[in-house]
Write a protein that holds these residues in place. Structure first.
Motif, PDB file in Angstrom:
ATOM      1  N   LEU A  81      60.503  77.702  62.581  1.00  0.00           N
ATOM      2  CA  LEU A  81      59.094  77.400  62.317  1.00  0.00           C
ATOM      3  C   LEU A  81      58.182  78.226  63.205  1.00  0.00           C
ATOM      4  CD1 LEU A  81      57.267  75.596  60.620  1.00  0.00           C
ATOM      5  CD2 LEU A  81      57.384  73.899  62.443  1.00  0.00           C
ATOM      6  N   TYR A  82      58.541  78.396  64.467  1.00  0.00           N
ATOM      7  CA  TYR A  82      57.753  79.212  65.394  1.00  0.00           C
ATOM      8  C   TYR A  82      57.696  80.657  64.925  1.00  0.00           C
ATOM      9  CZ  TYR A  82      56.293  81.626  69.618  1.00  0.00           C
ATOM     10  OH  TYR A  82      55.643  82.428  70.503  1.00  0.00           O
ATOM     11  N   ILE A 135      55.373  80.857  61.845  1.00  0.00           N
ATOM     12  CA  ILE A 135      53.955  80.682  62.171  1.00  0.00           C
ATOM     13  C   ILE A 135      53.399  81.859  62.955  1.00  0.00           C
ATOM     14  CG2 ILE A 135      52.370  79.270  63.548  1.00  0.00           C
ATOM     15  CD1 ILE A 135      53.864  76.851  62.576  1.00  0.00           C
ATOM     16  N   THR A 136      54.206  82.486  63.782  1.00  0.00           N
ATOM     17  CA  THR A 136      53.710  83.606  64.588  1.00  0.00           C
ATOM     18  C   THR A 136      53.844  84.954  63.879  1.00  0.00           C
ATOM     19  OG1 THR A 136      55.844  83.792  65.711  1.00  0.00           O
ATOM     20  CG2 THR A 136      54.145  82.454  66.792  1.00  0.00           C
ATOM     21  N   LEU A 170      46.280  82.078  57.811  1.00  0.00           N
ATOM     22  CA  LEU A 170      45.655  80.918  58.469  1.00  0.00           C
ATOM     23  C   LEU A 170      44.259  81.247  58.969  1.00  0.00           C
ATOM     24  CD1 LEU A 170      48.644  79.435  60.496  1.00  0.00           C
ATOM     25  CD2 LEU A 170      47.534  78.438  58.507  1.00  0.00           C
ATOM     26  N   VAL A 202      51.412  85.216  58.150  1.00  0.00           N
ATOM     27  CA  VAL A 202      50.993  83.815  58.205  1.00  0.00           C
ATOM     28  C   VAL A 202      49.751  83.671  59.086  1.00  0.00           C
ATOM     29  CG1 VAL A 202      51.685  81.496  58.928  1.00  0.00           C
ATOM     30  CG2 VAL A 202      53.300  82.944  57.712  1.00  0.00           C
ATOM     31  N   GLN A 203      49.698  84.381  60.197  1.00  0.00           N
ATOM     32  CA  GLN A 203      48.523  84.324  61.065  1.00  0.00           C
ATOM     33  C   GLN A 203      47.281  84.809  60.338  1.00  0.00           C
ATOM     34  OE1 GLN A 203      49.385  86.388  64.717  1.00  0.00           O
ATOM     35  NE2 GLN A 203      50.298  84.579  65.638  1.00  0.00           N
TER      36      GLN A 203
END
Length: 58
Positions: free
Chosen positions: A33-34, A37-38, A46, A42-43
């Protein structure tokens, strides 16, 4: 009565292994997941969603 006692003692120690495997699975999921997200894609997504939410809210 002896059969019940044997069954009860046969599963001793299994909870430690189960907790260990559960903890390892949770850690592996957290790492994946980390990484997701990083990731830059995805960044950026978001950030775009947050920018749009903040500009349309006001």
């Amino acid at each position: 009565m002896r059969l019940i006692r044997r069954r009860r003692h046969r599963d001793r120690g299994m909870s430690t292994v189960e907790y260990t495997l559960g903890t390892l699975a949770a850690c592996a999921f957290a790492v994946i997941l980390y990484k997701v997200i990083t990731s830059p894609a995805v960044q950026n997504g978001l950030s775009a969603v947050l920018r749009k939410a903040l500009t349309t809210a006001f």
